[in-house]
Design an enzyme around this catalytic site. Structure first.
Site, PDB file in Angstrom:
ATOM      1  N   LEU A 427       1.071  -1.113   0.115  1.00 38.33           N
ATOM      2  CA  LEU A 427       0.039   0.005   0.015  1.00 38.33           C
ATOM      3  C   LEU A 427       0.884   1.310  -0.020  1.00 38.33           C
ATOM      4  O   LEU A 427       0.513   2.245  -0.617  1.00 38.33           O
ATOM      5  CB  LEU A 427      -0.945  -0.135   0.982  1.00 38.33           C
ATOM      6  CG  LEU A 427      -2.003  -1.147   1.241  1.00 38.33           C
ATOM      7  CD1 LEU A 427      -2.675  -1.215   2.824  1.00 38.33           C
ATOM      8  CD2 LEU A 427      -3.165  -1.025   0.364  1.00 38.33           C
ATOM      9  N   GLY A 428       1.838   1.066   0.554  1.00 37.02           N
ATOM     10  CA  GLY A 428       2.901   2.226   0.511  1.00 37.02           C
ATOM     11  C   GLY A 428       3.893   2.122   1.579  1.00 37.02           C
ATOM     12  O   GLY A 428       4.297   1.144   2.083  1.00 37.02           O
ATOM     13  N   ASP A 546       5.458  12.898  15.202  1.00 39.77           N
ATOM     14  CA  ASP A 546       5.710  12.582  13.469  1.00 39.77           C
ATOM     15  C   ASP A 546       4.255  12.822  12.910  1.00 39.77           C
ATOM     16  O   ASP A 546       3.668  12.331  12.079  1.00 39.77           O
ATOM     17  CB  ASP A 546       6.217  11.430  13.202  1.00 39.77           C
ATOM     18  CG  ASP A 546       6.675  11.202  11.727  1.00 39.77           C
ATOM     19  OD1 ASP A 546       6.961  12.444  11.114  1.00 39.77           O
ATOM     20  OD2 ASP A 546       6.890  10.313  11.210  1.00 39.77           O
TER      21      ASP A 546
END
Length: 759
Positions: A427-428, A546
């Site tokens: 997916l990434g 983050d």
């Protein structure tokens, strides 16, 4: 007759070698007959030598022999740095540096080392480490030639953590380490005390040592003035080379200064191109390649055990021949076996090979399954312990709710779910791993995160993410289903979010995002609600560290889900900040956190402010072509001060949003992006203001809809406002109003809802 020929052959070889050596010794170099080649018990091989009347060293290779000490000690030309060992084979020298000590009463200390002028020494980045022992100290390693920071580390102290770290490698508790990032000929160490009011002021020691001499933390070392456990800790390795020319090719052109004087020697360039060269004896020779006749033939036949020869051994210049018993050596130094032995040897080899293959096949059939089972079991156990499986099991078992919600998956199930981690299922790639799409046996669609690198830091971040997500239950935070510990790389299993990330929907070509102003406002409210929950409403405060648009996922209804907690830190309720190594994403990183190393809740506020600007502009946080050397936050503040904010806002936002809404959102983004954290609002204050902004918009939409349904004819209104209202209310207004109203909660309802969901 054959024996006589062999004897004559060997005699001729010895005479030829002697003649060659004699010829080689005739070559002259500037050496004195009374050269000093030792200092005390230490032998000093050429090209090195001692300074003085009878020096025989090459330029830059001079040592100083300190005869005032007992026994005499060998020093570099600076007269300070002690030489422990000189190696021609490895092209290194071992030296002992003094330990830099900052007393408990001092707040800073600077010390440095510089290679003597003209000396060929350089600190190797692969073999040298800076170690700092002490409390509340920051160390910077400087390259004094380029005046750049090439390494840094921070130490902190906690009684409970130091007890656990006793005898362990440095990790920032009580001691820390920094590595040299590049070869240096001159370096400095800058020590500063960053928290004198912590209640623990100790002396701080810093020393450079060999990477092989691993320092193990000892609490007792905190209270010594200038010593640490282990007498070899301050011994480091310096690389050296002939630096008069940059390469062997250039050196060979000048026979006057060429260093490889032995006939049986070869020249090799340094690993870093252009830094010089060094000499080595050719294969089959040993000795000193820097002097005539220095490389001598190795008599392999004199050490048959080392060179594995059990038959007839014949030595020759640069090599040897080993033949089986019963054979003889011909004029070409080849082994010649007797004919009968050839036949017997062939039969023996054939039978041996056949029997060996048959035995291997039988053993493979009998033991293959058992060996596989034992190997797989041991491998899984090793990975389980390596991935802190006992800690995770204990964490899940201590919470009944977590035990029901969080599962430890077997590897087979996740392999089946992802088709053996097929690249087509990717997916990434997140900041801390690769994400795969999978379908579990109960038909749940999940996202499976696999860490990028098998290093301790990545495993610790994996444990950190499991520990945080297993204790959090919030509608706008991605849900953790479980993890797998049976692989070298730990795996996370969490809910699958269908519509990608917020960044995917914002950063499109021509700034033609499909997200309306109303959707962006709702996503902002949902995201800040999740972050405010982490900061103040969860059972333990969590700083995400983050926060960025690519870590905000959107499900099939475009509901925001905050994800990727690999870099997050939990904070005790009685603390406002933690001191950590700098970690985050360029463009989102809080400047105050970057300069001080203190992570606070306002650090997440700054990052969320960047997301607000992305929602307003559609720009990426970093773009060299658009912003130059500035990022989006700096560009936005510049536009605000220059009264040019309207130029950077996305066209759709200017059309759909009211002027008051834009002013409020722009002002809130500016407050979040202030350089000083104390001047920023808290995440809860940002949430309240965004909720108020959204409530005002929904209230206006409901009133306008009611007004339009009662009046038969449109009334005149301000053209600018009327057009804006009409554009923002066209389409499926009723459905949108109902959807927004279903998500509306007062502060009291939000609090009661959080009580009903176990944490």
């Amino acid at each position: 007759m054959r024996g006589s020929l062999m004897l004559l052959l060997l005699i001729s070889m010895v005479m030829a070698g002697a003649a060659s050596a004699s010829t080689e010794h005739d070559t002259t170099i500037p050496l004195f007959a009374d050269c000093v080649a030792s200092c005390g018990a230490m032998f000093i091989p050429y090209p090195f030598g001692t300074a003085g009347k009878y020096s025989c060293s090459r330029p830059g290779f001079s040592f100083v022999c300190n005869y005032s000490s007992d026994p005499p000690t060998l020093l570099l030309a600076d007269g300070v740095t002690q030489v422990i060992l000189v190696s021609l084979d490895n092209h290194t020298i071992s030296v002992r540096f003094s330990i830099a000590a900052m007393s408990a009463n001092e707040d800073s200390l600077f010390t440095s080392w510089t290679s003597p002028p003209g000396a060929p020494y350089a600190m190797s980045p692969t073999s040298v480490t800076l170690t700092v022992v002490g409390c509340s100290a920051t160390a910077y390693l400087l390259d004094l030639v380029t005046n750049k920071i090439i390494g840094s580390c921070i130490t902190d102290c906690s009684d409970r953590e130091m007890e656990a770290m006793e005898g362990a490698a440095c990790s920032g508790i009580g001691c820390c380490q920094a590595t040299f990032l590049s070869p240096v000929r001159s370096f400095g160490i800058n020590l500063t005390r960053h928290d004198r009011h912590s209640g623990r002021a100790t002396s701080v020691k810093a020393f450079v040592s060999s990477a092989q001499a691993v320092y193990r933390f000892r609490k007792e070392d905190l209270f010594t003035e200038d010593t640490v456990t282990g007498s070899t800790m301050a011994v480091a390795v310096l690389e050296w080379a002939i630096i008069e020319q940059s390469s062997c090719e250039d050196a060979a052109k000048n026979t006057t200064t060429y260093a490889c004087l032995s006939t049986n020697s070869v020249c090799s360039n340094t690993k870093t191109k252009g830094l010089g060269y060094y000499c080595e004896c050719s294969s089959g020779y040993e000795g000193n390649p820097y002097i005539p006749g220095g490389c001598l033939d190795i008599d392999e036949c004199a050490d048959l055990e080392k060179y594995s020869c059990t038959g007839i051994c014949v030595n020759y210049a640069g090599g040897y021949t080993c033949c089986p018993p019963g054979s003889h050596v011909d004029s070409r130094l080849s082994c010649v076996p007797p004919k009968s032995q050839k036949i017997i040897m062939g039969v023996i080899i054939g039978v041996s090979i056949g029997f060996g293959l048959l035995l291997m096949l039988v053993c493979a059939v009998i033991f293959n399954r058992r060996l596989k089972e034992m190997k797989l079991k041991k491998l899984k156990e090793r990975y389980f312990h390596q991935n802190h499986g006992l800690l995770l099991r204990r964490l899940i078992a201590t919470d009944d709710v977590n035990a029901e919600r969080t599962k430890i998956f077997p590897l087979e199930e996740l392999e089946k779910a992802t088709n053996s981690f097929d690249p087509a299922r990717i997916l990434g790639h997140g900041g801390h791993g690769t994400v795969y799409k999978g379908i579990l046996s109960d038909q749940r669609v999940v996202a499976i995160k696999k860490s990028k690198i098998v290093i301790q830091r990545e495993i610790d971040q994996f444990i950190n993410e499991v520990a945080i997500l297993s204790q959090i239950n919030h509608r706008n935070i991605v849900k953790l289903y479980g993890c797998c510990l049976e692989t070298e790389v730990p795996l996370l299993v969490y809910e699958f979010i269908t519509n990608g990330t917020l960044a995917d929907h914002l950063h499109v070509e021509d700034r033609s995002s499909s997200l309306s102003w109303k959707d962006r406002l709702r996503i902002a409210v949902e995201t800040v609600g999740a972050l405010a929950y982490l900061h103040s409403a969860a059972s333990i405060s969590v700083f995400h560290r983050d926060v960025k648009s690519s870590n905000v996922l959107l499900d099939d209804t475009y509901t925001a889900k905050v994800s990727d907690f690999g870099a997050s830190r939990t904070v005790p309720v009685d603390q406002t900040h933690v001191v950590t190594g700098i970690q985050g994403t360029h463009g989102y990183l809080d400047p105050e956190y970057y300069h001080t190393g203190q992570l606070t809740e306002k650090s997440d506020v700054y990052s969320f402010g960047v997301i607000l600007v992305e929602l307003l502009t559609g720009f990426m946080p970093v773009s060299l072509t658009r912003f130059g050397d500035r990022n989006l936050a700096m560009y936005f503040i510049w536009a605000l001060k220059s009264n040019r904010v309207s130029d950077v806002l996305e066209a759709r936002i200017k059309e759909e949003a009211m002027e008051e809404e834009l002013e409020e959102m722009v002002g809130l983004a500016e407050e979040c992006l202030r350089l000083k954290g104390a001047e920023r609002p808290t995440m809860k204050e940002v949430e309240i203001r965004l909720q108020g902004l959204r409530r005002g918009k929904k209230k206006e939409q409901v009133q306008l809809t009611h007004h339009q349904s009662e009046e038969a004819e449109p009334q005149l209104c301000d053209p600018y406002r009327a057009c804006r209202h009409q554009r923002s209310l066209d389409g499926n207004l009723a459905d949108t109003a109902i959807q927004d109203t279903s998500r509306r909660h007062s502060l009291e309802e939000e609090f009661m809802l959080s009580l009903n969901f176990p944490r």
